[in-house]
Scaffold this motif. Structure first.
Motif, PDB file in Angstrom:
ATOM      1  N   MET A  16     -54.271  26.397 -26.902  1.00 36.99           N
ATOM      2  CA  MET A  16     -53.810  27.660 -27.449  1.00 36.99           C
ATOM      3  C   MET A  16     -55.020  28.439 -27.981  1.00 36.99           C
ATOM      4  N   SER A  17     -55.180  29.662 -27.544  1.00 35.98           N
ATOM      5  CA  SER A  17     -56.333  30.455 -27.957  1.00 35.98           C
ATOM      6  C   SER A  17     -56.081  31.141 -29.295  1.00 35.98           C
ATOM      7  N   VAL A  18     -57.166  31.369 -30.016  1.00 37.08           N
ATOM      8  CA  VAL A  18     -57.098  32.046 -31.312  1.00 37.08           C
ATOM      9  C   VAL A  18     -57.124  33.553 -31.062  1.00 37.08           C
ATOM     10  N   PRO A  19     -56.239  34.298 -31.702  1.00 40.79           N
ATOM     11  CA  PRO A  19     -56.275  35.765 -31.538  1.00 40.79           C
ATOM     12  C   PRO A  19     -57.616  36.337 -31.985  1.00 40.79           C
ATOM     13  N   ALA A  20     -57.960  37.484 -31.432  1.00 41.31           N
ATOM     14  CA  ALA A  20     -59.206  38.158 -31.793  1.00 41.31           C
ATOM     15  C   ALA A  20     -59.130  38.679 -33.226  1.00 41.31           C
ATOM     16  N   TYR A  21     -60.290  38.823 -33.835  1.00 43.02           N
ATOM     17  CA  TYR A  21     -60.382  39.384 -35.178  1.00 43.02           C
ATOM     18  C   TYR A  21     -59.921  40.840 -35.145  1.00 43.02           C
ATOM     19  N   ASP A  22     -59.089  41.219 -36.104  1.00 43.51           N
ATOM     20  CA  ASP A  22     -58.576  42.586 -36.213  1.00 43.51           C
ATOM     21  C   ASP A  22     -59.341  43.308 -37.316  1.00 43.51           C
ATOM     22  N   ASP A  23     -60.185  44.275 -36.941  1.00 49.69           N
ATOM     23  CA  ASP A  23     -61.001  44.970 -37.946  1.00 49.69           C
ATOM     24  C   ASP A  23     -60.205  45.996 -38.755  1.00 49.69           C
ATOM     25  N   GLN A  24     -58.887  46.030 -38.570  1.00 49.93           N
ATOM     26  CA  GLN A  24     -58.029  46.901 -39.378  1.00 49.93           C
ATOM     27  C   GLN A  24     -57.288  46.123 -40.470  1.00 49.93           C
ATOM     28  N   ASN A  25     -57.635  44.848 -40.665  1.00 51.91           N
ATOM     29  CA  ASN A  25     -56.993  44.079 -41.745  1.00 51.91           C
ATOM     30  C   ASN A  25     -57.450  44.628 -43.104  1.00 51.91           C
ATOM     31  N   VAL A  26     -56.676  44.351 -44.122  1.00 51.65           N
ATOM     32  CA  VAL A  26     -56.923  44.947 -45.444  1.00 51.65           C
ATOM     33  C   VAL A  26     -58.308  44.598 -46.001  1.00 51.65           C
ATOM     34  N   PHE A  27     -58.785  43.383 -45.786  1.00 53.64           N
ATOM     35  CA  PHE A  27     -60.101  43.016 -46.324  1.00 53.64           C
ATOM     36  C   PHE A  27     -61.230  43.698 -45.567  1.00 53.64           C
ATOM     37  N   ALA A  28     -61.084  43.883 -44.258  1.00 54.18           N
ATOM     38  CA  ALA A  28     -62.083  44.636 -43.495  1.00 54.18           C
ATOM     39  C   ALA A  28     -62.152  46.069 -44.014  1.00 54.18           C
ATOM     40  N   LYS A  29     -60.990  46.640 -44.315  1.00 54.65           N
ATOM     41  CA  LYS A  29     -60.954  48.006 -44.847  1.00 54.65           C
ATOM     42  C   LYS A  29     -61.602  48.072 -46.230  1.00 54.65           C
ATOM     43  N   ILE A  30     -61.378  47.070 -47.064  1.00 56.83           N
ATOM     44  CA  ILE A  30     -62.017  47.019 -48.387  1.00 56.83           C
ATOM     45  C   ILE A  30     -63.532  46.898 -48.221  1.00 56.83           C
ATOM     46  N   LEU A  31     -63.983  46.014 -47.327  1.00 63.82           N
ATOM     47  CA  LEU A  31     -65.419  45.826 -47.112  1.00 63.82           C
ATOM     48  C   LEU A  31     -66.097  47.106 -46.621  1.00 63.82           C
ATOM     49  N   ARG A  32     -65.391  47.901 -45.825  1.00 62.76           N
ATOM     50  CA  ARG A  32     -65.944  49.172 -45.337  1.00 62.76           C
ATOM     51  C   ARG A  32     -65.862  50.284 -46.368  1.00 62.76           C
ATOM     52  N   GLY A  33     -65.103  50.059 -47.441  1.00 62.46           N
ATOM     53  CA  GLY A  33     -64.922  51.099 -48.446  1.00 62.46           C
ATOM     54  C   GLY A  33     -63.763  52.033 -48.129  1.00 62.46           C
ATOM     55  N   ASP A  34     -62.935  51.669 -47.147  1.00 61.35           N
ATOM     56  CA  ASP A  34     -61.776  52.492 -46.787  1.00 61.35           C
ATOM     57  C   ASP A  34     -60.614  52.316 -47.753  1.00 61.35           C
ATOM     58  N   LEU A  35     -60.582  51.193 -48.449  1.00 60.52           N
ATOM     59  CA  LEU A  35     -59.559  50.919 -49.460  1.00 60.52           C
ATOM     60  C   LEU A  35     -60.247  50.511 -50.756  1.00 60.52           C
ATOM     61  N   PRO A  36     -59.658  50.867 -51.900  1.00 51.77           N
ATOM     62  CA  PRO A  36     -60.263  50.490 -53.180  1.00 51.77           C
ATOM     63  C   PRO A  36     -60.024  49.010 -53.501  1.00 51.77           C
ATOM     64  N   SER A  37     -60.852  48.499 -54.398  1.00 55.87           N
ATOM     65  CA  SER A  37     -60.673  47.137 -54.906  1.00 55.87           C
ATOM     66  C   SER A  37     -61.343  47.056 -56.274  1.00 55.87           C
ATOM     67  N   HIS A  38     -61.015  45.996 -56.995  1.00 54.63           N
ATOM     68  CA  HIS A  38     -61.681  45.710 -58.270  1.00 54.63           C
ATOM     69  C   HIS A  38     -62.724  44.636 -57.973  1.00 54.63           C
ATOM     70  N   LYS A  39     -63.953  45.091 -57.683  1.00 59.18           N
ATOM     71  CA  LYS A  39     -65.029  44.176 -57.310  1.00 59.18           C
ATOM     72  C   LYS A  39     -65.564  43.467 -58.547  1.00 59.18           C
ATOM     73  N   VAL A  40     -65.749  42.168 -58.399  1.00 61.83           N
ATOM     74  CA  VAL A  40     -66.257  41.328 -59.477  1.00 61.83           C
ATOM     75  C   VAL A  40     -67.711  40.936 -59.230  1.00 61.83           C
ATOM     76  N   PHE A  41     -68.042  40.677 -57.967  1.00 56.82           N
ATOM     77  CA  PHE A  41     -69.355  40.129 -57.621  1.00 56.82           C
ATOM     78  C   PHE A  41     -69.642  40.449 -56.161  1.00 56.82           C
ATOM     79  N   GLU A  42     -70.942  40.577 -55.853  1.00 54.65           N
ATOM     80  CA  GLU A  42     -71.354  40.770 -54.466  1.00 54.65           C
ATOM     81  C   GLU A  42     -72.750  40.209 -54.283  1.00 54.65           C
ATOM     82  N   ASP A  43     -72.968  39.557 -53.147  1.00 62.69           N
ATOM     83  CA  ASP A  43     -74.311  39.146 -52.760  1.00 62.69           C
ATOM     84  C   ASP A  43     -74.492  39.493 -51.279  1.00 62.69           C
ATOM     85  N   ALA A  44     -75.502  38.970 -50.644  1.00 65.56           N
ATOM     86  CA  ALA A  44     -75.812  39.354 -49.267  1.00 65.56           C
ATOM     87  C   ALA A  44     -74.708  38.986 -48.277  1.00 65.56           C
ATOM     88  N   LYS A  45     -73.981  37.907 -48.540  1.00 62.01           N
ATOM     89  CA  LYS A  45     -72.999  37.424 -47.566  1.00 62.01           C
ATOM     90  C   LYS A  45     -71.551  37.471 -48.034  1.00 62.01           C
TER      91      LYS A  45
END
Length: 142
Positions: free
Chosen positions: A1-30
């Protein structure tokens, strides 16, 4: 059974791009850490890799190492910030494993003796409470 492709429209992808707000606590390079908007306890955070992956099955090893290193750091921080007795660390993979958002993420939840996790009701937390909890955790990290 194959794994579906990554969907770049998921909520976390949108948060990472800055398309959706979040309460950021910490960030590093990865990784980025945000407050869970439907927390199962005060101080519930999510550790998210910046690189796209669906879950444990397709995340690059170095990204997984970064996520787990950040999860350990957040476990220590939330335990201190909320004077917790311990933490619960959770990672869900694929629908059968309970995964709902298909971008790898790890839940870090402060825990207290005799206090059950709140049920996952889909109810969003008060943004002011999330902002205050994020500030408490950031203060410990400084």
């Amino acid at each position: 059974m194959s794994v579906p492709a990554y969907d770049d429209q998921n909520v976390f992808a949108k948060i990472l791009r800055g398309d959706l707000p979040s309460h950021k606590v910490f960030e590093d390079a990865k990784t980025v850490v945000i407050m869970d908007i439907m927390p199962r306890g005060d101080g519930h955070v999510l550790v998210i890799p910046k690189a796209p992956s669906r879950n444990i099955f397709d995340i690059a090893t170095d990204d997984l190492h970064a996520v787990m290193s950040t999860a350990q750091r957040m476990a220590r921080a939330v335990k201190a910030a909320f004077d917790a007795d311990g933490t619960t660390i959770q990672q869900f993979s694929e629908p059968a494993g309970g995964q709902v958002v298909f971008h790898t993420h790890v839940h870090v939840i402060p825990r207290f003796e005799g206090v059950a996790l709140k049920p996952h009701t889909g109810q969003m937390a008060d943004p002011d409470v999330l902002m205050a909890n994020a500030a408490k955790i950031r203060a410990v990290l400084e």
